[in-house]
Design an enzyme around this catalytic site. Structure first.
Site, short mmCIF file in Angstrom:
data_model
loop_
_atom_site.label_atom_id
_atom_site.label_comp_id
_atom_site.label_asym_id
_atom_site.label_seq_id
_atom_site.Cartn_x
_atom_site.Cartn_y
_atom_site.Cartn_z
N LYS A 14 22.90 -0.26 14.53
CA LYS A 14 22.53 -1.15 13.53
C LYS A 14 23.81 -1.41 12.66
CE LYS A 14 19.09 0.93 11.20
NZ LYS A 14 18.96 2.33 11.96
N ARG A 146 14.92 13.36 11.68
CA ARG A 146 15.29 11.92 11.31
C ARG A 146 14.66 10.93 12.39
NH1 ARG A 146 21.34 12.30 11.60
NH2 ARG A 146 21.29 9.84 11.36
P1 ADP Z 1 20.52 6.54 10.11
O1 ADP Z 1 20.00 5.18 10.37
O2 ADP Z 1 21.71 6.93 11.19
O3 ADP Z 1 19.47 7.56 10.08
P2 ADP Z 1 21.34 5.75 7.58
O4 ADP Z 1 22.60 5.71 7.16
O5 ADP Z 1 20.33 4.63 7.61
O6 ADP Z 1 21.22 6.51 8.84
O7 ADP Z 1 20.39 6.81 6.43
C1 ADP Z 1 20.80 8.12 6.24
C2 ADP Z 1 19.93 8.87 5.00
O8 ADP Z 1 19.65 8.02 3.86
C3 ADP Z 1 18.34 8.90 5.77
O9 ADP Z 1 18.18 9.99 6.58
C4 ADP Z 1 17.82 8.98 4.41
O10 ADP Z 1 17.82 10.27 3.73
C5 ADP Z 1 18.52 8.16 3.43
N1 ADP Z 1 18.01 6.68 3.25
C6 ADP Z 1 18.50 5.78 3.89
N2 ADP Z 1 17.83 4.43 3.71
C7 ADP Z 1 16.54 4.93 3.38
C8 ADP Z 1 15.43 4.26 2.63
N3 ADP Z 1 15.15 2.82 2.89
N4 ADP Z 1 14.34 4.89 2.36
C9 ADP Z 1 14.46 6.33 2.22
N5 ADP Z 1 15.53 6.99 2.50
C10 ADP Z 1 16.53 6.22 2.82
#
Ligand code: ADP
Length: 189
Positions: A14, A146
């Site tokens: 993404k 995750r």
């Molecule tokens: P990826 O998609 O590679 O898992 P992200 O950078 O999108 O990584 O997110 C990393 C972490 O940030 C998640 O594992 C979570 O802890 C937190 N996070 C991100 N977006 C959200 C969300 N919308 N709600 C809750 N936690 C979030």
């Protein structure tokens, strides 16, 4: 204005595809993961609040995430369109986003689901750990956590958005440019 959500498991690409879309079309990128990591780096209260969740692969509580998105949307009231990346991740967040956009008279035009098999996600995240410096990429157990959280909490949103007739599925395996071309077709841009 074109506002859309990028749905997809961790490591589905993404962020990579968002960067290309921003360069070509000037969207505003709202990546909750990027925002939390930046807050953490700057040592802000929000960053400190999020740290434990990020490190352990759990979701940050809905109300914290929704409040943050609310502020970011306020800060950029006029623009060409938003890419919501990593948000919403739960049913509560999806409903909050609908309400928030409606209150601002902004549409949510589309939802793209980047589909990538788990085995490839594991490979990509393990590879990314070598350069990302992200502790959540470096530990296989956190990666599994995750992926599980994604399947349990986020994947059900495909039903939510199918019912709204907004969901497009995009195969996320192949060359980056090939996937990008599929995304542009899906968005008709
Ligand atoms: P990826 O998609 O590679 O898992 P992200 O950078 O999108 O990584 O997110 C990393 C972490 O940030 C998640 O594992 C979570 O802890 C937190 N996070 C991100 N977006 C959200 C969300 N919308 N709600 C809750 N936690 C979030």
């Amino acid at each position: 204005m074109l506002n859309f959500v990028f749905l997809g498991p961790p490591g589905s690409g993404k962020g990579t595809q968002s960067a290309k879309l921003i360069e070509d079309f000037g969207f505003i990128h709202l990546s909750t993961g990027d925002i939390f990591r930046a807050e953490l780096k700057s040592g802000s209260p929000l960053g400190l609040e999020a740290k434990g969740y990020l490190d352990s692969g759990q979701l940050v509580p809905d109300e914290v995430v929704v409040r943050m998105i609310e502020q970011k949307l306020d800060a950029n009231a006029h623009n060409a369109g938003y890419i919501f990346d990593g948000f919403p991740r739960t049913q509560v967040q999806a409903e909050a986003l609908d309400a928030l956009l409606e209150s601002k008279g902004m549409p949510l035009n589309q939802v793209l689901l980047l589909e990538v098999p788990d085995a490839i996600l594991r490979e990509r995240l393990t590879e990314r750990a070598k350069t990302s410096g992200r502790s959540d990429d470096a530990n296989p157990e956190i990666i599994e956590k995750r992926i599980r959280v994604y399947q349990q909490e986020t994947l059900p949103l495909t039903d939510y958005y199918s019912k709204q007739e907004k969901l497009s599925r995009v195969p996320g395996v192949g060359h980056i440019d090939e996937i990008y071309a599929r995304i542009r077709i899906a968005l008709s841009i």
